[in-house]
Design a protein around this motif. Structure first.
Motif, PDB file in Angstrom:
ATOM      1  N   LEU A 159       0.829  -1.201   0.000  1.00  0.00           N
ATOM      2  CA  LEU A 159       0.000   0.000   0.000  1.00  0.00           C
ATOM      3  C   LEU A 159       0.868   1.258   0.000  1.00  0.00           C
ATOM      4  CD1 LEU A 159      -2.757  -1.100   2.528  1.00  0.00           C
ATOM      5  CD2 LEU A 159      -3.173  -0.374   0.163  1.00  0.00           C
ATOM      6  N   ALA A 160       1.935   1.254   0.788  1.00  0.00           N
ATOM      7  CA  ALA A 160       2.819   2.414   0.852  1.00  0.00           C
ATOM      8  C   ALA A 160       3.522   2.647  -0.472  1.00  0.00           C
ATOM      9  CB  ALA A 160       3.834   2.237   1.979  1.00  0.00           C
ATOM     10  N   ARG A 161       3.839   1.571  -1.180  1.00  0.00           N
ATOM     11  CA  ARG A 161       4.475   1.714  -2.495  1.00  0.00           C
ATOM     12  C   ARG A 161       3.520   2.324  -3.525  1.00  0.00           C
ATOM     13  NH1 ARG A 161       9.203  -1.320  -3.673  1.00  0.00           N
ATOM     14  NH2 ARG A 161       8.425  -1.668  -5.787  1.00  0.00           N
ATOM     15  N   LEU A 162       2.226   2.306  -3.220  1.00  0.00           N
ATOM     16  CA  LEU A 162       1.240   2.960  -4.079  1.00  0.00           C
ATOM     17  C   LEU A 162       1.045   4.429  -3.698  1.00  0.00           C
ATOM     18  CD1 LEU A 162      -1.570   0.242  -4.321  1.00  0.00           C
ATOM     19  CD2 LEU A 162       0.134   0.832  -6.060  1.00  0.00           C
ATOM     20  N   GLY A 163       1.803   4.890  -2.704  1.00  0.00           N
ATOM     21  CA  GLY A 163       1.692   6.277  -2.271  1.00  0.00           C
ATOM     22  C   GLY A 163       0.735   6.497  -1.117  1.00  0.00           C
ATOM     23  N   GLN A 164       0.191   5.407  -0.566  1.00  0.00           N
ATOM     24  CA  GLN A 164      -0.701   5.522   0.581  1.00  0.00           C
ATOM     25  C   GLN A 164       0.126   5.665   1.864  1.00  0.00           C
ATOM     26  OE1 GLN A 164      -4.236   5.446   0.125  1.00  0.00           O
ATOM     27  NE2 GLN A 164      -3.521   5.597  -1.995  1.00  0.00           N
ATOM     28  N   ARG A 165      -0.355   6.493   2.766  1.00  0.00           N
ATOM     29  CA  ARG A 165       0.298   6.633   4.065  1.00  0.00           C
ATOM     30  C   ARG A 165      -0.275   5.559   4.990  1.00  0.00           C
ATOM     31  NH1 ARG A 165       3.298  10.770   6.354  1.00  0.00           N
ATOM     32  NH2 ARG A 165       3.154  11.031   8.613  1.00  0.00           N
ATOM     33  N   VAL A 166       0.572   4.672   5.477  1.00  0.00           N
ATOM     34  CA  VAL A 166       0.113   3.458   6.157  1.00  0.00           C
ATOM     35  C   VAL A 166       0.787   3.318   7.519  1.00  0.00           C
ATOM     36  CG1 VAL A 166      -0.114   0.946   5.987  1.00  0.00           C
ATOM     37  CG2 VAL A 166      -0.106   2.340   3.898  1.00  0.00           C
ATOM     38  N   VAL A 167       0.003   2.938   8.522  1.00  0.00           N
ATOM     39  CA  VAL A 167       0.544   2.562   9.829  1.00  0.00           C
ATOM     40  C   VAL A 167       0.178   1.109  10.095  1.00  0.00           C
ATOM     41  CG1 VAL A 167       0.476   2.931  12.319  1.00  0.00           C
ATOM     42  CG2 VAL A 167       0.431   4.892  10.776  1.00  0.00           C
ATOM     43  N   VAL A 168       1.177   0.293  10.387  1.00  0.00           N
ATOM     44  CA  VAL A 168       0.972  -1.103  10.776  1.00  0.00           C
ATOM     45  C   VAL A 168       1.084  -1.177  12.292  1.00  0.00           C
ATOM     46  CG1 VAL A 168       1.850  -3.445  10.608  1.00  0.00           C
ATOM     47  CG2 VAL A 168       1.899  -1.967   8.599  1.00  0.00           C
ATOM     48  N   VAL A 169       0.073  -1.734  12.940  1.00  0.00           N
ATOM     49  CA  VAL A 169       0.033  -1.812  14.400  1.00  0.00           C
ATOM     50  C   VAL A 169       0.198  -3.260  14.835  1.00  0.00           C
ATOM     51  CG1 VAL A 169      -1.290  -1.306  16.479  1.00  0.00           C
ATOM     52  CG2 VAL A 169      -1.526   0.165  14.456  1.00  0.00           C
ATOM     53  N   ASP A 170       1.206  -3.519  15.661  1.00  0.00           N
ATOM     54  CA  ASP A 170       1.438  -4.857  16.202  1.00  0.00           C
ATOM     55  C   ASP A 170       0.747  -4.939  17.560  1.00  0.00           C
ATOM     56  OD1 ASP A 170       2.352  -7.309  17.044  1.00  0.00           O
ATOM     57  OD2 ASP A 170       4.468  -6.908  16.615  1.00  0.00           O
ATOM     58  N   THR A 171      -0.253  -5.811  17.684  1.00  0.00           N
ATOM     59  CA  THR A 171      -0.985  -5.940  18.951  1.00  0.00           C
ATOM     60  C   THR A 171      -0.601  -7.202  19.724  1.00  0.00           C
ATOM     61  OG1 THR A 171      -2.857  -7.083  17.901  1.00  0.00           O
ATOM     62  CG2 THR A 171      -2.951  -4.671  18.011  1.00  0.00           C
ATOM     63  N   ASP A 172       0.455  -7.875  19.307  1.00  0.00           N
ATOM     64  CA  ASP A 172       0.859  -9.111  19.979  1.00  0.00           C
ATOM     65  C   ASP A 172       1.754  -8.766  21.169  1.00  0.00           C
ATOM     66  OD1 ASP A 172       1.149 -11.724  20.631  1.00  0.00           O
ATOM     67  OD2 ASP A 172       2.092 -12.352  18.752  1.00  0.00           O
TER      68      ASP A 172
END
Length: 247
Positions: free
Chosen positions: A8-21
């Motif tokens: 998604l980020a490579r498409l220019g989208q600003r992305v946050v990945v959240v680790d909940t483990d």
């Protein structure tokens, strides 16, 4: 989750990945960011840092960020209401928030799904995995959470052709949810994860292309599925099973 975030980020989208483990974090290792962590999601929830201090920018894609899990705390350190508050803060910071749920259906699962608008379920072709996902589908639908899509991971075309592995269209039919993508099992996926460079960075990898196509579907493009399962009948069955994705 890391691969979809990269795509998604490579498409220019600003992305946050959240680790909940909480207690068993690993997305930082998969993304090669383990040495950059200063604050984590528990620090944010308990007020020891601000949202921008907790987010770690990716090494290769500037539009991608990680909010890491705490490694030395118990899973009970955060609850569903905490996750809703964090997600509300992130909504103003990015285009996509991808929340990675830990295995199982206990507190970690409830934390991950509490703030979510859409759900991407991941299964492998083995019966136990499909059964587990089917149970999760039932839980989510019983809560009125029906924006569901499916990723079939670790597919081996040669076993599918020999009928030693379930076909993706059979899995879609069993679970009755739209197909987002199919990821073939490949050595380069394992090597990429061990090097901290998710396979979605590699446009020459079949698995990398699969994640990139998933990202394009999530932003609204109509993208054909990669016909790596040989045979016209198999391809026709697959496309018949996935029509619901664009319905």
């Amino acid at each position: 989750t890391a691969n979809l975030g990269v795509a998604l980020a490579r498409l220019g989208q600003r992305v946050v990945v959240v680790d909940t483990d909480i207690g068993l974090r690993n997305l930082d290792v998969v993304m090669g960011l383990q040495n950059r962590i200063i604050y984590d999601i528990v620090d944010l929830i308990e007020g020891r840092c601000r949202i921008r201090q907790a987010l770690i920018r990716d090494r290769l894609v500037p539009e991608l960020y990680l909010l890491p899990a705490a490694q030395t705390r118990d899973k009970s350190a955060i609850g569903p209401a905490d996750m809703v508050r964090v997600s509300e803060q992130l909504r103003g910071e990015c285009d996509f928030v991808l929340i990675d749920s830990p295995a199982g259906i206990e507190l970690g699962f409830r934390n991950a799904v509490a703030p979510a608008d859409e759900f991407i379920l991941v299964t492998t072709p083995d019966r136990a995995s499909v059964q587990d996902v089917d149970r999760v589908v039932g839980i989510l639908e019983s809560q009125g959470r029906d924006s569901l899509s499916l990723v079939v991971n670790r597919v081996r075309p040669e076993l599918v052709k020999r009928k030693d592995m379930r076909r993706p269209d059979e899995i879609v039919e069993t679970l009755s949810i739209a197909l987002l993508g199919i990821v073939p099992e490949a050595e380069d996926v394992l090597l990429a994860s061990s090097r901290g460079t998710p396979i979605a960075h590699n446009p020459h990898s079949l698995a990398g292309r699969a994640y990139q196509n998933m990202a394009r579907r999530l932003v609204g493009e109509r993208v054909p599925f990669i016909p790596f399962l040989e045979g016209k009948k198999g391809v026709r069955r697959l496309f018949s099973a996935i029509r619901g994705l664009f319905a």
